[in-house]
Structure formats: structure tokens, C-alpha cells
Scaffold this motif. Structure first.
Motif, PDB file in Angstrom:
ATOM      1  N   ASP A  90       9.297  -2.513  -3.567  1.00  0.00           N
ATOM      2  CA  ASP A  90       8.047  -2.610  -2.814  1.00  0.00           C
ATOM      3  C   ASP A  90       6.884  -2.949  -3.740  1.00  0.00           C
ATOM      4  O   ASP A  90       6.011  -3.754  -3.399  1.00  0.00           O
ATOM      5  CB  ASP A  90       7.762  -1.296  -2.086  1.00  0.00           C
ATOM      6  N   ARG A  91       6.867  -2.319  -4.900  1.00  0.00           N
ATOM      7  CA  ARG A  91       5.775  -2.554  -5.846  1.00  0.00           C
ATOM      8  C   ARG A  91       5.785  -4.000  -6.344  1.00  0.00           C
ATOM      9  O   ARG A  91       4.720  -4.621  -6.496  1.00  0.00           O
ATOM     10  CB  ARG A  91       5.895  -1.584  -7.027  1.00  0.00           C
ATOM     11  N   SER A  92       6.980  -4.549  -6.577  1.00  0.00           N
ATOM     12  CA  SER A  92       7.065  -5.956  -6.978  1.00  0.00           C
ATOM     13  C   SER A  92       6.466  -6.864  -5.910  1.00  0.00           C
ATOM     14  O   SER A  92       5.695  -7.784  -6.221  1.00  0.00           O
ATOM     15  CB  SER A  92       8.527  -6.353  -7.222  1.00  0.00           C
ATOM     16  N   LEU A  93       6.814  -6.606  -4.650  1.00  0.00           N
ATOM     17  CA  LEU A  93       6.276  -7.406  -3.552  1.00  0.00           C
ATOM     18  C   LEU A  93       4.766  -7.276  -3.475  1.00  0.00           C
ATOM     19  O   LEU A  93       4.048  -8.248  -3.204  1.00  0.00           O
ATOM     20  CB  LEU A  93       6.916  -6.982  -2.229  1.00  0.00           C
ATOM     21  N   GLU A  94       4.252  -6.068  -3.705  1.00  0.00           N
ATOM     22  CA  GLU A  94       2.798  -5.854  -3.678  1.00  0.00           C
ATOM     23  C   GLU A  94       2.106  -6.648  -4.781  1.00  0.00           C
ATOM     24  O   GLU A  94       1.060  -7.271  -4.553  1.00  0.00           O
ATOM     25  CB  GLU A  94       2.491  -4.363  -3.840  1.00  0.00           C
ATOM     26  N   ARG A  95       2.665  -6.630  -5.982  1.00  0.00           N
ATOM     27  CA  ARG A  95       2.056  -7.360  -7.089  1.00  0.00           C
ATOM     28  C   ARG A  95       2.079  -8.869  -6.839  1.00  0.00           C
ATOM     29  O   ARG A  95       1.110  -9.574  -7.149  1.00  0.00           O
ATOM     30  CB  ARG A  95       2.780  -7.050  -8.406  1.00  0.00           C
ATOM     31  N   ILE A  96       3.190  -9.351  -6.285  1.00  0.00           N
ATOM     32  CA  ILE A  96       3.282 -10.779  -5.969  1.00  0.00           C
ATOM     33  C   ILE A  96       2.265 -11.147  -4.900  1.00  0.00           C
ATOM     34  O   ILE A  96       1.546 -12.153  -5.012  1.00  0.00           O
ATOM     35  CB  ILE A  96       4.711 -11.129  -5.518  1.00  0.00           C
ATOM     36  N   ALA A  97       2.165 -10.315  -3.839  1.00  0.00           N
ATOM     37  CA  ALA A  97       1.227 -10.589  -2.745  1.00  0.00           C
ATOM     38  C   ALA A  97      -0.219 -10.574  -3.232  1.00  0.00           C
ATOM     39  O   ALA A  97      -1.054 -11.356  -2.763  1.00  0.00           O
ATOM     40  CB  ALA A  97       1.418  -9.575  -1.620  1.00  0.00           C
ATOM     41  N   ALA A  98      -0.501  -9.702  -4.190  1.00  0.00           N
ATOM     42  CA  ALA A  98      -1.872  -9.595  -4.708  1.00  0.00           C
ATOM     43  C   ALA A  98      -2.192 -10.650  -5.757  1.00  0.00           C
ATOM     44  O   ALA A  98      -3.340 -10.767  -6.196  1.00  0.00           O
ATOM     45  CB  ALA A  98      -2.082  -8.201  -5.303  1.00  0.00           C
ATOM     46  N   GLY A  99      -1.188 -11.415  -6.174  1.00  0.00           N
ATOM     47  CA  GLY A  99      -1.408 -12.436  -7.194  1.00  0.00           C
ATOM     48  C   GLY A  99      -1.410 -11.887  -8.606  1.00  0.00           C
ATOM     49  O   GLY A  99      -1.791 -12.588  -9.548  1.00  0.00           O
ATOM     50  N   ASP A 100      -0.950 -10.624  -8.786  1.00  0.00           N
ATOM     51  CA  ASP A 100      -0.916 -10.023 -10.121  1.00  0.00           C
ATOM     52  C   ASP A 100       0.306 -10.461 -10.914  1.00  0.00           C
ATOM     53  O   ASP A 100       0.335 -10.320 -12.136  1.00  0.00           O
ATOM     54  CB  ASP A 100      -0.910  -8.492 -10.010  1.00  0.00           C
ATOM     55  N   MET A 101       1.320 -10.930 -10.216  1.00  0.00           N
ATOM     56  CA  MET A 101       2.543 -11.399 -10.880  1.00  0.00           C
ATOM     57  C   MET A 101       3.113 -12.561 -10.079  1.00  0.00           C
ATOM     58  O   MET A 101       3.033 -12.558  -8.852  1.00  0.00           O
ATOM     59  CB  MET A 101       3.575 -10.269 -10.967  1.00  0.00           C
ATOM     60  N   ALA A 146      16.469 -12.063   7.770  1.00  0.00           N
ATOM     61  CA  ALA A 146      16.761 -11.093   6.714  1.00  0.00           C
ATOM     62  C   ALA A 146      16.496  -9.698   7.243  1.00  0.00           C
ATOM     63  O   ALA A 146      15.418  -9.413   7.777  1.00  0.00           O
ATOM     64  CB  ALA A 146      15.907 -11.355   5.484  1.00  0.00           C
ATOM     65  N   LEU A 147      17.485  -8.850   7.100  1.00  0.00           N
ATOM     66  CA  LEU A 147      17.340  -7.445   7.447  1.00  0.00           C
ATOM     67  C   LEU A 147      16.680  -6.705   6.289  1.00  0.00           C
ATOM     68  O   LEU A 147      17.039  -6.907   5.129  1.00  0.00           O
ATOM     69  CB  LEU A 147      18.708  -6.830   7.733  1.00  0.00           C
ATOM     70  N   GLY A 148      15.706  -5.840   6.627  1.00  0.00           N
ATOM     71  CA  GLY A 148      15.109  -5.007   5.596  1.00  0.00           C
ATOM     72  C   GLY A 148      13.707  -5.402   5.214  1.00  0.00           C
ATOM     73  O   GLY A 148      12.871  -5.701   6.070  1.00  0.00           O
ATOM     74  N   ALA A 149      13.449  -5.400   3.919  1.00  0.00           N
ATOM     75  CA  ALA A 149      12.086  -5.516   3.402  1.00  0.00           C
ATOM     76  C   ALA A 149      11.382  -6.780   3.873  1.00  0.00           C
ATOM     77  O   ALA A 149      11.949  -7.871   3.840  1.00  0.00           O
ATOM     78  CB  ALA A 149      12.104  -5.479   1.875  1.00  0.00           C
ATOM     79  N   ALA A 150      10.131  -6.594   4.283  1.00  0.00           N
ATOM     80  CA  ALA A 150       9.286  -7.705   4.736  1.00  0.00           C
ATOM     81  C   ALA A 150       8.376  -8.155   3.602  1.00  0.00           C
ATOM     82  O   ALA A 150       8.323  -7.548   2.522  1.00  0.00           O
ATOM     83  CB  ALA A 150       8.467  -7.265   5.944  1.00  0.00           C
ATOM     84  N   PHE A 151       7.638  -9.234   3.852  1.00  0.00           N
ATOM     85  CA  PHE A 151       6.718  -9.793   2.867  1.00  0.00           C
ATOM     86  C   PHE A 151       5.281  -9.409   3.221  1.00  0.00           C
ATOM     87  O   PHE A 151       4.757  -9.864   4.245  1.00  0.00           O
ATOM     88  CB  PHE A 151       6.859 -11.315   2.827  1.00  0.00           C
ATOM     89  N   PRO A 152       4.630  -8.592   2.389  1.00  0.00           N
ATOM     90  CA  PRO A 152       3.250  -8.208   2.694  1.00  0.00           C
ATOM     91  C   PRO A 152       2.317  -9.398   2.855  1.00  0.00           C
ATOM     92  O   PRO A 152       1.415  -9.383   3.692  1.00  0.00           O
ATOM     93  CB  PRO A 152       2.857  -7.343   1.485  1.00  0.00           C
ATOM     94  N   ALA A 173       5.177  -5.459   7.589  1.00  0.00           N
ATOM     95  CA  ALA A 173       4.977  -4.052   7.267  1.00  0.00           C
ATOM     96  C   ALA A 173       6.283  -3.304   7.059  1.00  0.00           C
ATOM     97  O   ALA A 173       6.264  -2.133   6.672  1.00  0.00           O
ATOM     98  CB  ALA A 173       4.168  -3.371   8.375  1.00  0.00           C
ATOM     99  N   ASN A 174       7.425  -3.934   7.318  1.00  0.00           N
ATOM    100  CA  ASN A 174       8.697  -3.227   7.203  1.00  0.00           C
ATOM    101  C   ASN A 174       9.037  -2.960   5.741  1.00  0.00           C
ATOM    102  O   ASN A 174       8.913  -3.835   4.893  1.00  0.00           O
ATOM    103  CB  ASN A 174       9.830  -4.040   7.846  1.00  0.00           C
ATOM    104  N   ARG A 175       9.473  -1.741   5.447  1.00  0.00           N
ATOM    105  CA  ARG A 175       9.829  -1.354   4.095  1.00  0.00           C
ATOM    106  C   ARG A 175      11.270  -0.897   4.072  1.00  0.00           C
ATOM    107  O   ARG A 175      11.725  -0.167   4.937  1.00  0.00           O
ATOM    108  CB  ARG A 175       8.922  -0.225   3.592  1.00  0.00           C
ATOM    109  N   SER A 176      12.002  -1.335   3.067  1.00  0.00           N
ATOM    110  CA  SER A 176      13.414  -0.985   2.955  1.00  0.00           C
ATOM    111  C   SER A 176      13.896  -1.318   1.558  1.00  0.00           C
ATOM    112  O   SER A 176      13.315  -2.173   0.877  1.00  0.00           O
ATOM    113  CB  SER A 176      14.247  -1.753   3.994  1.00  0.00           C
ATOM    114  N   GLY A 177      14.969  -0.654   1.139  1.00  0.00           N
ATOM    115  CA  GLY A 177      15.621  -1.031  -0.102  1.00  0.00           C
ATOM    116  C   GLY A 177      16.516  -2.235   0.067  1.00  0.00           C
ATOM    117  O   GLY A 177      17.063  -2.762  -0.899  1.00  0.00           O
ATOM    118  N   LEU A 178      16.674  -2.680   1.313  1.00  0.00           N
ATOM    119  CA  LEU A 178      17.542  -3.814   1.639  1.00  0.00           C
ATOM    120  C   LEU A 178      16.714  -5.071   1.888  1.00  0.00           C
ATOM    121  O   LEU A 178      15.606  -5.002   2.435  1.00  0.00           O
ATOM    122  CB  LEU A 178      18.337  -3.488   2.911  1.00  0.00           C
ATOM    123  N   HIS A 179      17.231  -6.210   1.487  1.00  0.00           N
ATOM    124  CA  HIS A 179      16.736  -7.516   1.962  1.00  0.00           C
ATOM    125  C   HIS A 179      17.953  -8.424   1.959  1.00  0.00           C
ATOM    126  O   HIS A 179      18.367  -8.956   0.927  1.00  0.00           O
ATOM    127  CB  HIS A 179      15.625  -8.086   1.083  1.00  0.00           C
TER     128      HIS A 179
END
Length: 380
Positions: free
Chosen positions: A137-148, A336-342, A347-353
Motif C-alpha cells: 500500500d505504501r508503495s502505491l501511495e508513493r507512486i500516486a504522490a509522485g515521490d517514487m 484484477a482482484l485486490g489492491a486498487a490504484f489510489p 479505495a480497495n486495499r489488499s495484499g493481493l493484486h
């Protein structure tokens, strides 16, 4: 002519495949745009050393700082087989730093044996996936925010070639061809592809509801208010899709996926899913059904969709049993089942994608708010 002095050894460095050099340059200059001072994580199996070396060259030449993390699949498999519950659930400080510190991350996918996790209990894999969910989730957040910035790619290897039913040479041609790496100017192609896909994403942005109809498939997803993203080689390579995260509570109907859907080295095929109010209420598979159920039960978000997408890479026209390529097949859609893209509004959160692909090329149709958008896999 003089030779080496007595006692000296001569080391001949292998000449890299020029397509790997082109891939490395494209990934670093186009996909993640390495800048001076960037900390660039290069991660993947040790098998992919030739591509890792080329990436280190490119990152260094561009003024970045490469941080190389090769993995051993035999060691990974041993941990998944033998670890205790507490070991599986442990997240180390190093794990956290590798998510928080890099400004760019390049992930390489390859395997000596694509079934290397087949002996690991499914509950172990699910437990590890759930434990790593906060970092995902944190990786997705950083990517969405443009930090990585992140991009994943494939290193052609024997195991993947065997899965695809090809010789290694044919598989290499397939992989590099899908990325147009032998074009005179691959970046020019991807810029043109980006413009084509942007037009489709803009068209889809006006749609509230999508209905997919194909063999044994009639499924409706709501996408109103969500952002369609253009996958043009900046996050996967090769690429070629447009995607978004659907409304989490609104998917309804049923779908039968056309191609095998291996996950974590497990054989899964003939997957059929039934949705009510956004949630999978019934699942079946011709092979790997028990594993499918265990993955879907790992957390609350695993039974909801995190992605709906259209494959638009016309260079890819055959299934290879490698999701990186199969989900891009021109004329398909995937869920894709599981984690969504912020960044898409998901808003869906999961350890699966887990991406699964459905073919539209033989009579498939897609309707947007009741209007025909796609017939036989082509936008009308």
C-alpha cells in the motif's frame, strides 16, 4: 603482439545482447527518467544478472545511484516452505527502507523455474502476502504522490519460454518485439502508442458503467468518477493498456477468463467468478480452485476488484502464460482482484493484486452506458 604476463588470468566479459542495452536505456531514460542524484533500486532474480548489469551502467551514466538487490528463488522457496507464522508475518526495517528510500525502482521478472513456490503451503503464501500488504500500500501511495517512480519488466529466460511453448530464441524475439526494441526509434513508437491510448482513456472517462459480454461472460462494472490511466511504458515494459479502479461495491454478473492465470508459481486455469455488490460470492477453476479460494480469503479486499483494463498492444496476439504480456494482448480486457490504484481513485486495499484476462476478439462486446464501444476487441 604481447600476451598476458605469466600467472595472469584473462577474463572475457560477455558481450551483452544489444536488445538488453536498448531496453536498459529505454527503462532509465523513458520509463522512470533517472536523474542525477536519484537512488535507484534494481531488484529481481540473480538469473537476470545480464539486464541488472546493463541497468547499473545506465543508472550510473545518468548520475544516479544504483542499489542492486538480486534474489535467489531457491532461498525464497525455502523460507515460504519452512518459516513459522511469526517469521512469515515479520516485516523488517530493511523491508521498510527499500520502500521508503528509492526515488526510482526497477523490478525485473524472471525465474529459473516458474513453479518454484509450488511446494509452499498456500496458507503460508497468503500469510506472507497479508503481512506485506502495508508496504505494498505504501508503495502505491508513493507512486500516486509522485515521490517514487516504478517500472517492472521481463528478462527472457528458459522457464518462461517453456511456459509459452517457445524456444528461448523465439521467446526473446517475442519479448523484445512486444517492446519494439528493434525499431529504429523505440521511444518514438511508445510516444505514438501513448497518444493513441490517451484518446481511448479520454473516451472512457465519460462512461459511468461498462458491461462486458463474451463467451460465458456478462459482467458490469461501475467506473463513474474514476480516472483512466494510460499505461504507455512508464510502469510496465512492454506495456499497452488503459486501466482504472472500478467502484468497489458495484460490480455484478459473472466472468469466465480465457487464459491461464498462474500466480506465485501456482497453476490456475479456467477461472470463473460471480459478483454481487462488488464482491466475489462464488469462484470456480478447472485447476487450482482451492488455491484460488485461499488467496481470495486472505483479507477483505481480496474478493473485490482493484482494476479493470483494456489490452491495446497489437504486437502481442498470443497468450504466453505470463501476465505481463497476456494482459496487454490487443483485443482483450482484464480484471484484477485486490489492491486498487489510489491515483485512479481506487479505495480497495489488499495484499493481493491478481490480473486475469478475458478475450474479446471472437464476438466479444463492450457497452458504455448502453452504447456499443467495442466489438471483436476493437473500439468502434
Amino acid at each position: 603482439m604481447t600476451g598476458p604476463a605469466r600467472g595472469e588470468s584473462v577474463v572475457f566479459a560477455p558481450v551483452p545482447d544489444p536488445r538488453l542495452t536498448t531496453l536498459s536505456e529505454l527503462l532509465c531514460r523513458y520509463s522512470v527518467d533517472v536523474q542525477p542524484g536519484d537512488l535507484v533500486l534494481v531488484e529481481g532474480p540473480a538469473l537476470a544478472q545480464p539486464l541488472m548489469v546493463e541497468l547499473v551502467k545506465s543508472v550510473t551514466d545518468l548520475g544516479g545511484h544504483p542499489m542492486v538487490r538480486p534474489r535467489l528463488e531457491t532461498a525464497d522457496a525455502l523460507v515460504m516452505e519452512r518459516a513459522s507464522r511469526s517469521q512469515l508475518e515479520a516485516v523488517t526495517e530493511l523491508d521498510r527502507l527499500e520502500v521508503e528510500l528509492p526515488t526510482k525502482t526497477l523490478t525485473i521478472w524472471a525465474a529459473e523455474n516458474t513453479r518454484y513456490l509450488s511446494s509452499a503451503p498456500a496458507e503460508h503464501l497468503a500469510a506472507r502476502s497479508a503481512a506485506m500488504r502495508p508496504l505494498f500500500d505504501r508503495s502505491l501511495e508513493r507512486i500516486a504522490a509522485g515521490d517514487m517512480r516504478w517500472c517492472g519488466t521481463c528478462f527472457p529466460c528458459h522457464a518462461a519460454a517453456q511456459d509459452a511453448g517457445m524456444s528461448l530464441a523465439d521467446w526473446e524475439d517475442f519479448v523484445f518485439g512486444a517492446g519494439h526494441l528493434t525499431d529504429a526509434d523505440p521511444v518514438a513508437f511508445w510516444r505514438e502508442q501513448s497518444a493513441r491510448q490517451a484518446a481511448i482513456a479520454e473516451r472512457l472517462s465519460a462512461v459511468r458503467e461498462l458491461r462486458f459480454v463474451a463467451e460465458d461472460t456478462d459482467i458490469t462494472v461501475e467506473v463513474g468518477g474514476r480516472t483512466w490511466l494510460n499505461a504507455d511504458g512508464h510502469e510496465n515494459f512492454p506495456d499497452g493498456e488503459v486501466y482504472t479502479s472500478p467502484v468497489e461495491t458495484a460490480t455484478r454478473g459473472h466472468v469466465r477468463f480465457s487464459f491461464d492465470a498462474p500466480y506465485n508459481g501456482r497453476e490456475v486455469s479456467g477461472v470463473r467468478l460471480w459478483f454481487e455488490d462488488g464482491r466475489v460470492v462464488r469462484e470456480e477453476a478447472d485447476r487450482g480452485g482451492d488455491y484460488l479460494t485461499q488467496m481470495l480469503d486472505q483479507d477483505e479486499g481480496a474478493r473485490r476488484l482493484g482494476e479493470v483494463a483494456f489490452g491495446l498492444n497489437d504486437e502481442i496476439q498470443q497468450a504466453s502464460r505470463d501476465t505481463l504480456f497476456d494482459e496487454k494482448i490487443g483485443g482483450t480486457f482484464h480484471l484484477a482482484l485486490g489492491a486498487a490504484f489510489p491515483e485512479a481513485g481506487g479505495a480497495n486495499r489488499s495484499g493481493l493484486h491478481w490480473d486475469m484476462v478475458c478475450d474479446l476478439r471472437q464476438g466479444g462486446e463492450v457497452y458504455g452506458d448502453g452504447e456499443l464501444l467495442v466489438r471483436d476487441g476493437r473500439f468502434v
